[in-house]
Design a protein around this motif. Structure first.
Motif, PDB file in Angstrom:
ATOM      1  N   TRP A  27       0.829  -1.203   0.000  1.00 31.61           N
ATOM      2  CA  TRP A  27       0.000   0.000   0.000  1.00 31.61           C
ATOM      3  C   TRP A  27       0.867   1.259   0.000  1.00 31.61           C
ATOM      4  O   TRP A  27       0.644   2.193  -0.793  1.00 31.61           O
ATOM      5  N   ARG A  29       3.912   1.788  -0.964  1.00 35.15           N
ATOM      6  CA  ARG A  29       4.604   2.009  -2.228  1.00 35.15           C
ATOM      7  C   ARG A  29       3.704   2.788  -3.189  1.00 35.15           C
ATOM      8  O   ARG A  29       4.149   3.706  -3.887  1.00 35.15           O
ATOM      9  N   THR A  30       2.442   2.412  -3.238  1.00 39.89           N
ATOM     10  CA  THR A  30       1.516   3.091  -4.139  1.00 39.89           C
ATOM     11  C   THR A  30       1.243   4.511  -3.663  1.00 39.89           C
ATOM     12  O   THR A  30       1.130   5.432  -4.477  1.00 39.89           O
ATOM     13  N   TYR A  34       1.566   7.510  -6.163  1.00 41.78           N
ATOM     14  CA  TYR A  34       0.338   8.175  -6.640  1.00 41.78           C
ATOM     15  C   TYR A  34      -0.406   8.863  -5.490  1.00 41.78           C
ATOM     16  O   TYR A  34      -1.587   8.589  -5.247  1.00 41.78           O
ATOM     17  N   TYR A  49      -5.109   8.733  -2.259  1.00 41.11           N
ATOM     18  CA  TYR A  49      -4.204   7.807  -1.580  1.00 41.11           C
ATOM     19  C   TYR A  49      -3.577   8.463  -0.349  1.00 41.11           C
ATOM     20  O   TYR A  49      -3.446   7.833   0.711  1.00 41.11           O
ATOM     21  N   PRO A 209      -3.714   3.152 -13.516  1.00 43.74           N
ATOM     22  CA  PRO A 209      -4.083   4.192 -12.543  1.00 43.74           C
ATOM     23  C   PRO A 209      -5.415   4.870 -12.796  1.00 43.74           C
ATOM     24  O   PRO A 209      -6.003   5.431 -11.859  1.00 43.74           O
ATOM     25  N   ALA A 233      -2.524  -1.829  -5.878  1.00 42.40           N
ATOM     26  CA  ALA A 233      -1.183  -2.045  -6.429  1.00 42.40           C
ATOM     27  C   ALA A 233      -0.982  -1.262  -7.720  1.00 42.40           C
ATOM     28  O   ALA A 233       0.162  -1.045  -8.139  1.00 42.40           O
ATOM     29  N   GLY A 235      -2.571   1.836  -8.275  1.00 43.34           N
ATOM     30  CA  GLY A 235      -2.893   3.245  -8.105  1.00 43.34           C
ATOM     31  C   GLY A 235      -4.253   3.619  -8.653  1.00 43.34           C
ATOM     32  O   GLY A 235      -4.510   4.788  -8.986  1.00 43.34           O
TER      33      GLY A 235
END
Length: 601
Positions: A27, A29-30, A34, A49, A209, A233, A235
């Motif tokens: 989570w 990382r995304t 983004y 996010y 995305p 994963a 975005g």
């Protein structure tokens, strides 16, 4: 691609995807990639996010302060909602594991799950705490929308928390499935398979995305993780429509009004809408039960349709098809990267290509086993003779065969576990519950599709004791008190003895036709609610003769028809009926008594 006899070995099926990560790491990382993308959409609010991450961080700190941490469970007794999604993230950030609890389950089942799992905390909302959650659940509660919790969350830091999960071998979640002994099984799943699942779903579903993914599944159904990971994963945006029942027109409306581009649906739900209702749908994943050819033919034109397979014990998904067209033979595809699939005979030898055998699964996604049930774990998770590294494989109990191209044909169950409208049911659990009735000496459950019908139904047969003849209504009431709605039989037939095969096993094929009660001769409707519901019953059951004593299930009602009933009552009569009410009060009279005006809901 290379093959061994009866055993597919591709480079992908023997190698895990690059890198590993816990749910919280995936989570975050995304979030870094983004931060300003829309993450969660609902009728009440939309979160980016960054916003969802800050909210999850605050809740994680609250949970840590209440005792959440590695190898500890946090029960989430919440409906499909923003609260549920944020809570899953918060539990992961706290290093703990989440336990989804469907608030529509009977009180006894909820208490049994919570007692068995022994979570450190239980998160819920005000409505669930007041109306559906058992008051005597012996676990400290966090009522997320209470003034107390909101005030405490406002004082907490919203920045990321240093990683609290030591490794991907730590527990990520526990999901309860039906148990053959009458005791539900808690499948304990680690983080090890989540990174691979996320990568596979983003790739095969082609999530980007700008995608908008439907949040359809109950969090108590592990396909929820497909929606969750496949969205986050990449975005993309996870869209949570209102309402507890998403079939028929509510599902069509959700797909259409929210411009849904990707969805994961059980075939039973997909069959209630037409493709024209989802003009923006680019990818449809069918999962949870066998896919009928006519359904595939209807949906495969103009979009990407995948068929996926996997038990909870293998982190949601073990095999997935390529995009199918309406002319394809329906398979469950090939093993996903990181999973190994074996089709074996009784001596654990690979069967020749084209022959039936039992399907076994190996790989990083295997669960630890069943919570607190070492014997059951040892029975189903066995040593892998095809890997010299001391690994295990899971014995699914499913029959399958390899096709010449290396894809897998699914051929049903070896035992008496069944899939009914996407739900996994151990017939033994239904039988154990009915067998505990004081007037029942033995019970047998079976799923049948009666001639001339397209609806499979769960049917019960009972052998009475003590000279009694238990009434179907009495047996239904007993089942409702102990089983979720999808496990409550539609019919109850009394028999003198259970038919057996020559080797002494129950012969379900020799059971007589079910006794379907004759139409009841009750009084006509006496108020507007009863009149409206009688009319809806007649529409649902082909103009059957209906009185206020007519019973939804005795007429052939199913969970899908129950959702249709709920929606029609809302739209044509202005009546709100909860899903659990159809199970607990299945007559016209009973439903009219518990229905409430929509404007008062």
């Amino acid at each position: 691609m290379t093959y061994e006899v009866g055993l597919l070995r591709t480079p992908e099926s023997r190698e895990s995807p690059d890198g590993t990560a816990t749910l919280a790491e995936l989570w975050e990382r995304t979030v870094r990639a983004y931060p300003d993308n829309t993450a969660i959409v609902s009728d009440e609010e939309t979160l980016t996010y960054a916003e969802a991450n800050e909210r999850a961080n605050r809740l994680a700190r609250l949970l840590i302060g209440r005792g959440a941490g590695p190898e500890r469970l946090v029960a989430l007794a919440l409906p499909r909602s923003v609260h549920m999604v944020v809570s899953v993230l918060a539990v992961a950030k706290a290093g703990a594991a989440f336990l989804p609890v469907d608030v529509r389950y009977p009180a006894e089942r909820i208490n049994a799950m919570v007692s068995d799992a022994a979570p450190a905390l239980l998160c819920t909302n005000t409505y669930s705490a007041a109306t559906t959650l058992p008051a005597d659940t012996p676990v400290p509660r966090v009522v997320l929308d209470s003034a107390e919790a909101i005030a405490e969350l406002d004082t907490l830091e919203g920045g990321d928390i240093p990683a609290r999960t030591p490794s991907t071998a730590n527990l990520a979640y526990v999901i309860y499935t039906s148990g053959s002994t009458g005791r539900p099984k808690g499948v304990a799943v680690t983080h090890a398979g989540l990174h691979g699942l996320a990568a596979v779903k983003v790739s095969t579903m082609q999530v980007t995305p700008d995608s908008r993914v439907l949040q359809f599944m109950s969090p108590s159904f592990d396909a929820f993780l497909t929606e969750f990971l496949g969205t986050f994963a990449a975005g993309a945006a996870l869209v949570i429509p209102p309402g507890a029942t998403l079939v028929g027109e509510p599902l069509a409306k959700a797909l259409r009004d929210n411009a849904i581009s990707h969805a994961v649906l059980p075939p039973a739900a997909a069959s209630t809408v037409t493709p024209s209702a989802a003009p923006g749908l680019r990818t449809l994943v069918l999962a949870g039960e066998a896919c009928p050819p006519d359904l595939l033919a209807r949906w495969a034109k103009g979009r990407r349709v995948l068929n996926s397979y996997g038990p909870t014990e293998a982190t949601v998904c073990a095999a997935s098809s390529d995009a199918l067209n309406g002319d394809d033979e329906i398979t469950i595809g090939h093993p996903i990267p990181g999973a190994s699939v074996y089709i074996l005979d009784e001596a654990l030898r690979p069967v020749p290509r084209g022959e039936l055998g039992e399907l076994y699964i190996g790989g990083a996604g295997l669960a630890r086993g069943y919570l607190g049930q070492p014997g059951r774990t040892a029975e189903r998770f066995v040593a892998n003779p095809f890997d010299g590294e001391g690994t295990r494989m899971y014995r699914t109990g499913d029959l399958a065969a390899w096709r010449p191209d290396g894809s897998i044909l699914f051929h049903g169950r070896l035992d008496n576990q069944v899939k009914l409208r996407g739900y996994r049911i151990e017939l033994g659990e239904v039988e154990a519950v009915l067998g505990a009735h004081p007037d029942v000496g033995h019970a047998v459950a079976v799923v049948r599709t009666e001639q001339g019908s397209t609806n499979a139904q769960l049917m019960a047969y009972v052998v009475p004791i003590n000279g009694a003849t238990p009434a179907p209504d009495d047996l239904r009431d007993h089942a409702v008190e102990h089983l979720p709605g999808f496990m409550v039989p539609s019919t109850y037939t009394t028999i003198d003895a259970v038919p057996l095969t020559p080797n002494g096993k129950v012969d379900r094929t020799a059971l007589p036709d079910p006794v379907v009660p004759a139409p009841r001769s009750g009084r006509p409707p006496g108020n507007p609610a009863e009149e409206a519901l009688c009319a809806i019953f007649r529409e649902l059951f082909d103009d059957a003769e209906i009185t206020v004593e007519s019973n939804f299930y005795e007429l052939g009602g199913t969970s899908i028809r129950a959702m249709d009933l709920i929606q029609r009552a809302k739209e044509t009569a202005g009546l709100k009926i909860l899903p659990c009410a159809v199970v607990r009060h299945p007559t016209v009279e009973g439903l009219a008594e518990v229905a409430t005006p929509v404007e008062d809901a």
